[in-house]
Write a protein that holds these residues in place. Structure first.
Motif, short mmCIF file in Angstrom:
data_model
loop_
_atom_site.label_atom_id
_atom_site.label_comp_id
_atom_site.label_asym_id
_atom_site.label_seq_id
_atom_site.Cartn_x
_atom_site.Cartn_y
_atom_site.Cartn_z
N SER A 228 0.82 -1.21 0.00
CA SER A 228 0.00 0.00 0.00
C SER A 228 0.85 1.27 0.00
CB SER A 228 -0.94 0.00 1.21
OG SER A 228 -1.81 -1.10 1.17
N SER A 229 1.86 1.31 0.90
CA SER A 229 2.70 2.50 0.97
C SER A 229 3.52 2.67 -0.29
CB SER A 229 3.62 2.45 2.20
OG SER A 229 4.45 1.30 2.14
N SER A 230 3.98 1.55 -0.87
CA SER A 230 4.78 1.62 -2.09
C SER A 230 3.93 2.13 -3.26
CB SER A 230 5.36 0.25 -2.43
OG SER A 230 6.25 -0.18 -1.43
N ILE A 231 2.71 1.64 -3.36
CA ILE A 231 1.82 2.08 -4.43
C ILE A 231 1.55 3.57 -4.32
CG2 ILE A 231 -0.58 1.95 -5.23
CD1 ILE A 231 -0.43 -1.04 -4.90
N GLU A 232 1.32 4.04 -3.10
CA GLU A 232 1.07 5.47 -2.92
C GLU A 232 2.27 6.31 -3.36
OE1 GLU A 232 -2.12 5.27 0.80
OE2 GLU A 232 -0.05 5.87 1.17
N GLN A 233 3.48 5.78 -3.15
CA GLN A 233 4.68 6.51 -3.52
C GLN A 233 4.90 6.57 -5.03
OE1 GLN A 233 7.96 4.73 -1.41
NE2 GLN A 233 7.02 5.07 0.59
N ILE A 234 4.54 5.50 -5.75
CA ILE A 234 4.88 5.43 -7.18
C ILE A 234 3.73 5.77 -8.11
CG2 ILE A 234 6.64 3.69 -6.70
CD1 ILE A 234 4.76 1.61 -7.94
N SER A 235 2.49 5.80 -7.61
CA SER A 235 1.36 5.98 -8.53
C SER A 235 1.41 7.32 -9.26
CB SER A 235 0.03 5.83 -7.77
OG SER A 235 -0.06 6.77 -6.71
N ASP A 236 2.00 8.34 -8.64
CA ASP A 236 2.12 9.64 -9.32
C ASP A 236 3.18 9.61 -10.42
OD1 ASP A 236 0.16 10.75 -7.73
OD2 ASP A 236 1.57 11.60 -6.28
N MET A 237 3.97 8.53 -10.49
CA MET A 237 5.04 8.44 -11.48
C MET A 237 4.62 7.70 -12.74
SD MET A 237 8.00 7.42 -8.71
CE MET A 237 9.24 7.12 -9.96
N TYR A 238 3.41 7.12 -12.74
CA TYR A 238 2.97 6.36 -13.90
C TYR A 238 2.98 7.19 -15.17
CZ TYR A 238 1.23 2.90 -10.51
OH TYR A 238 1.11 1.98 -9.50
N CYS A 239 2.69 8.46 -15.04
CA CYS A 239 2.61 9.33 -16.23
C CYS A 239 3.97 9.50 -16.91
CB CYS A 239 2.05 10.70 -15.85
SG CYS A 239 3.04 11.60 -14.63
N SER A 240 5.07 9.14 -16.21
CA SER A 240 6.41 9.29 -16.79
C SER A 240 6.95 8.00 -17.37
CB SER A 240 7.38 9.83 -15.73
OG SER A 240 7.51 8.91 -14.67
N VAL A 241 6.17 6.91 -17.35
CA VAL A 241 6.63 5.64 -17.90
C VAL A 241 6.78 5.76 -19.41
CG1 VAL A 241 6.04 3.22 -18.29
CG2 VAL A 241 5.60 4.27 -16.05
N ALA A 242 7.98 5.49 -19.91
CA ALA A 242 8.24 5.64 -21.34
C ALA A 242 8.22 4.31 -22.08
CB ALA A 242 9.60 6.32 -21.55
N ALA A 243 8.36 3.21 -21.37
CA ALA A 243 8.38 1.89 -22.02
C ALA A 243 7.00 1.52 -22.53
CB ALA A 243 8.86 0.84 -21.03
N PRO A 244 6.93 0.75 -23.62
CA PRO A 244 5.63 0.25 -24.07
C PRO A 244 4.99 -0.63 -23.00
CG PRO A 244 7.32 -0.09 -25.75
CD PRO A 244 8.04 0.33 -24.51
N VAL A 245 3.71 -0.44 -22.76
CA VAL A 245 3.00 -1.16 -21.71
C VAL A 245 1.72 -1.77 -22.26
CG1 VAL A 245 1.82 -0.97 -19.48
CG2 VAL A 245 3.94 0.31 -19.89
N SER A 246 1.50 -3.04 -21.96
CA SER A 246 0.24 -3.70 -22.27
C SER A 246 -0.35 -4.25 -20.97
CB SER A 246 0.43 -4.85 -23.26
OG SER A 246 0.82 -4.35 -24.53
N ILE A 247 -1.65 -4.19 -20.86
CA ILE A 247 -2.35 -4.63 -19.65
C ILE A 247 -3.40 -5.66 -20.04
CG2 ILE A 247 -3.73 -3.90 -17.66
CD1 ILE A 247 -2.61 -1.04 -18.17
N LEU A 248 -3.40 -6.78 -19.33
CA LEU A 248 -4.43 -7.80 -19.50
C LEU A 248 -5.19 -7.96 -18.19
CD1 LEU A 248 -2.66 -10.77 -21.35
CD2 LEU A 248 -4.19 -9.07 -22.33
N CYS A 249 -6.49 -8.07 -18.27
CA CYS A 249 -7.27 -8.36 -17.08
C CYS A 249 -8.52 -9.14 -17.47
CB CYS A 249 -7.64 -7.09 -16.32
SG CYS A 249 -8.82 -6.04 -17.18
N GLY A 250 -9.12 -9.80 -16.49
CA GLY A 250 -10.32 -10.58 -16.73
C GLY A 250 -11.56 -9.81 -16.31
#
Length: 307
Positions: A228-250
C-alpha cells in the motif's frame, strides 16, 4: 502491595509454562516436518544466483528475445512453471524468478525500504545474467501487466494477521499455527482467484504446500504490508513511464476489479494498451495462456521489428 506467590501458585505457573513450552515445541516439530515434506515433494527446479548476499532461485528456458517473469505476492516461479513456461520458452529466452522470500529464494534481511531492496536485488540478478533490454511480466523494457495492482483501494487493504505474521517471534508462531489450520482458507482463496474456472488440482496442492511454510508466510505478509505505501509513492510516477506497456485483465476477476485497477492504469500510463478478457478471472496465465502470448508478441513488435 502485591502478596507473594504461594507454593501452589508457583507450581501452577511452572506447570502452565511447561505445558505451553511443550506444546510450542510439538507445533514446531510437526510444522518443520510438514515444510520438509513439501520441499521434498516440490523441489527447486531451477538454478541459484547470489546477489547482494541474497540467494535467488530462478528458472531459465528457451531462446530469442529476453523475457523476465515475476510472480504475484503469494506465489512463486512454480506458478509459471506449471502454467505456461513451455509456451513462453518456445518464443523467448525466459527467466522466471522466485522473488526474495518466496519459493526457494532467501528473504531480504531487515525491514527498511523492503520492496526497494527487492527491486535492487532483482535488478542485480538481471545484470549478472546479462539481461539488458527485455520484455517483462513486471518491470522495464516492454512491460506486460497481467491482472495488475496499480492503485490502493479497499480490495488490497491488509488484514490484521499480516501484521502479526511480520513480527520476528510472534510471526513465526502465527505462521506455524496457520500451517496447521490454514489449508481451507487457501483452498477458498484459490477458488476465488481462478473463478469462473476451477484451479487445477496439481497446482492447488503445490501452491498450498509451498505457501504453508513459515518463511514463505512471513515474506508474504511482509510484502502485503509494504504494497500500500509503495503504491502510494509510485502511482504519481505512472505518467512518466516511457516503455511500451500492455495490460491484460479478466472481466470476472474477483480479486482486483478492472475498473479500480487495470482501467485506471491505462489512463495513467501514456500509450498503454488494455485488453479485457471475457469470462476470465485473476489467474490468466493458467486459464488464457494464448492471450498472454499474443500480448507478448505485440509488445515485442512495438519495441523493435522482429529479427
Amino acid at each position: 502491595m502485591l502478596a507473594p506467590f504461594s507454593r501452589t501458585s508457583a507450581r501452577r505457573a511452572l506447570l502452565a509454562l511447561t505445558v505451553t513450552s511443550a506444546a510450542a515445541a510439538l507445533v514446531k516439530l510437526w510444522t518443520d516436518i510438514v515444510a520438509d515434506r513439501a520441499e521434498s515433494r516440490f523441489p527447486p527446479a531451477g538454478r541459484f544466483l547470489e546477489v547482494h548476499r541474497v540467494r535467488l532461485h530462478y528458472l531459465s528456458a528457451g531462446n530469442g528475445f529476453p523475457l523476465v517473469v515475476l510472480h504475484g505476492n503469494d506465489g512463486s516461479a512454480a506458478d509459471f512453471q506449471m502454467s505456461m513456461l513451455d509456451n513462453l520458452a518456445s518464443e523467448f529466452r525466459t527467466y522466471v524468478f522466485d522473488r526474495p522470500g518466496h519459493g526457494y529464494s532467501e528473504p531480504v534481511p531487515g525491514s527498511s525500504r523492503y520492496l526497494d531492496r527487492q527491486s535492487a536485488i532483482l535488478h542485480g540478478a538481471f545484470k549478472r545474467l546479462g539481461v539488458k533490454r527485455a520484455l517483462t511480466l513486471g518491470h522495464s523494457g516492454g512491460l506486460l501487466l497481467v491482472a495488475p495492482v496499480g492503485f490502493y483501494t479497499h480490495e488490497i487493504q491488509t488484514e490484521a494477521f499480516y501484521r502479526a505474521l511480520s513480527l520476528p517471534l510472534l510471526g513465526e508462531f502465527v505462521a506455524r499455527i496457520l500451517m496447521l489450520f490454514g489449508r481451507p482458507r487457501i483452498d477458498r482463496a484459490l477458488e476465488r482467484a481462478f473463478y469462473p474456472q476451477r484451479p487445477p488440482k496439481d497446482y492447488l496442492e503445490a501452491f498450498a504446500s509451498m505457501l504453508l511454510r513459515p518463511g514463505q508466510l512471513m515474506s508474504f505478509a511482509r510484502d502485503e504490508l509494504c504494497i500500500s505505501s509503495s503504491i502510494e509513492q509510485i502511482s504519481d510516477m505512472y505518467c512518466s513511464v516511457a516503455a511500451p506497456v500492455s495490460i491484460l485483465c479478466g472481466d470476472k476477476d474477483r480479486l482486483l476489479y478492472s475498473d479500480n485497477q487495470a482501467m485506471r492504469l491505462k489512463k495513467a500510463i501514456p500509450g498503454a494498451d488494455l485488453k479485457i478478457i471475457e469470462n476470465a478471472g485473476h489467474m490468466i496465465p493458467f486459464t488464457h495462456p494464448t492471450a498472454v502470448m499474443e500480448a507478448l508478441r505485440d509488445l515485442r513488435a512495438r519495441i523493435a521489428p522482429a529479427t
